[in-house]
Design an enzyme around this catalytic site. Structure first.
Site, short mmCIF file in Angstrom:
data_model
loop_
_atom_site.label_atom_id
_atom_site.label_comp_id
_atom_site.label_asym_id
_atom_site.label_seq_id
_atom_site.Cartn_x
_atom_site.Cartn_y
_atom_site.Cartn_z
N HIS A 1 0.82 -1.22 0.00
CA HIS A 1 0.00 0.00 0.00
C HIS A 1 0.85 1.27 0.00
O HIS A 1 0.32 2.36 -0.20
CB HIS A 1 -0.99 -0.01 1.17
N CYS B 1 -1.14 8.36 17.53
CA CYS B 1 -1.29 7.13 18.31
C CYS B 1 -2.74 6.67 18.19
O CYS B 1 -3.56 7.34 17.58
CB CYS B 1 -0.85 7.34 19.75
N1 PMP Z 1 8.36 1.23 7.93
C1 PMP Z 1 8.15 2.46 7.49
C2 PMP Z 1 9.31 3.35 7.16
C3 PMP Z 1 6.84 2.92 7.30
O1 PMP Z 1 6.62 4.16 6.84
C4 PMP Z 1 5.76 2.06 7.61
C5 PMP Z 1 4.33 2.53 7.48
N2 PMP Z 1 4.08 3.76 8.10
C6 PMP Z 1 6.04 0.77 8.08
C7 PMP Z 1 7.36 0.39 8.21
C8 PMP Z 1 4.95 -0.21 8.40
O2 PMP Z 1 4.32 -0.63 7.23
P1 PMP Z 1 2.90 -1.36 7.20
O3 PMP Z 1 1.88 -0.29 7.18
O4 PMP Z 1 2.89 -2.13 5.95
O5 PMP Z 1 2.82 -2.24 8.38
#
Ligand code: PMP
Length: 363
Positions: free
Chosen positions: A187, A304
């Site tokens: 996504h 949060c």
């Molecule tokens: N790592 C980074 C740098 C992210 O920006 C995000 C999502 N905010 C994630 C990990 C976690 O990804 P997911 O939404 O697929 O769990």
């Protein structure tokens, strides 16, 4: 509503939507032996090949997950066992919370880690696991993965790269540079939510955290989210116009800086689509609400689960003090239009004007 929160989730790519819908219609479990199951398996293996090709990996090294949080957690358990763990101070919470006792590598005020800081920490902790994101989700600042990989090789360390924000925007051969593993999430580049991958270099053993039916060669039990996986692969094949997006970002950033904003990380190498804009004296929440009411979706710090905003740990680590609670992130989506630049800058200017008026009243 104008959506400028692509780092939280990129808008779904039409090709990804089509691939996911077609797969949903196809039915079947990729583990089943009959023809419908075999068809599902073909869809999954073709997606695996696509992911491998875009990440310069072997299909056998791609483990499908639910997203990057799961990928990061799996990587730390697989690679970090019996090793000291080093993490950058601006890593995502999925890394920080999974390795709470990790040695934190401080960042400089531009969000990057000094090469000597990295090298010394690895020298003092031989055989460590270093977790370093390719790009930060709040500022877009890129870390020097090539240098980190070389330094890891010198000190017998493994390197896990959270590549979530770069894949689909500026892919590079991180495994070829020497990384041991990479995590990604569909996504974040226009695929559906619910599918991601952890890519682990050949020879590194991964023990499943979710044990069960032996899927993903025993490395991740559970029926995979096939429609989301098909959509993820389709999104990877789409073109990302990095130069165009960067020019829109630069225009927005320059405009906001002229109105008094500060752009943390703005001098470091960055993702093309991200600007972090701190407005001295105006709480991030106030800015978000004002922009939301004007029809603009941006974000700030980390929200949060209660929906309240905490000061950004990323800007705090960069030494921004109070400004860490006064910054918003504007992250442009792949389908950003030229006319949206002016719409946003006008709304930002109106917000700054109101904030100044309020400050004058209360003075
Ligand atoms: N790592 C980074 C740098 C992210 O920006 C995000 C999502 N905010 C994630 C990990 C976690 O990804 P997911 O939404 O697929 O769990």
């Amino acid at each position: 509503m104008l959506y400028l929160d692509a780092n939280a989730s990129e808008p779904l790519r039409p090709a990804a939507r089509t691939a996911a819908l077609v797969t949903m219609e196809a039915d079947g479990n990729p583990s089943s032996i009959h023809a419908i199951g075999r068809n599902a398996r073909n869809i999954m293996e073709s997606a695996r090949e696509t992911v491998a090709r875009h990440c310069f990996a072997r299909p056998a090294d791609v483990i499908f997950t639910s997203g990057a949080t799961e990928g990061n957690v799996l990587a730390i358990y697989a690679l970090g066992r019996d090793r000291p763990i080093l993490v950058g101070a601006t890593e995502h919470d999925s890394i920080r919370a999974t390795a709470p006792d990790a040695i934190i590598l401080p960042v400089r005020s531009d969000g990057t880690i000094a090469p000597e800081t990295l090298d010394e920490a690895l020298a003092q902790n031989p055989g460590a696991l270093l977790c370093l994101m390719a790009a930060n989700n709040e500022t877009g600042v890129l870390h020097d993965i090539e240098f980190a990989a070389k330094s890891c090789a010198t000190h017998g360390a493994l390197l896990h790269v959270d590549a979530v924000q770069v894949i689909g925007r500026c892919n590079r051969d991180w495994l070829g540079m020497g990384a041991s593993s990479l995590s990604l999430s569909g996504h974040k580049f226009g695929g559906p939510m619910g599918a991601g991958a952890l890519i682990v270099r050949q020879g590194i053993e991964v023990t499943a955290l979710t044990k069960g039916g032996g899927q993903e060669q025993g490395r991740r039990g559970g029926t995979p989210p096939l429609p989301a996986i098909a959509g993820l692969a389709a999104a990877l094949g789409e073109v990302y116009e990095a130069d165009k997006i960067a020019s829109y970002r630069d225009e927005i950033e320059e405009f906001c800086i002229n109105l008094g904003a500060i752009a943390p990380g703005g001098t470091a190498p960055r993702l093309p689509n991200t600007t972090n804009l701190a407005l001295p004296g105006v709480r991030a929440e106030t800015q978000l609400i004002a922009l939301d009411m004007a029809g603009f979706a941006v974000s700030a710090g980390s929200a949060c689960s209660s929906g309240k905003l905490a000061a950004s740990h990323v800007l705090t680590a960069m030494g921004y003090g109070d400004l860490a609670g006064q910054a918003i992130r504007v992250s442009l989506p792949w389908n950003m239009q030229a006319e949206s630049v002016e719409k946003f800058t006008m709304a930002y200017a109106a917000m700054v004007k109101r904030a100044l008026r309020r400050a004058e009243h209360s003075a």
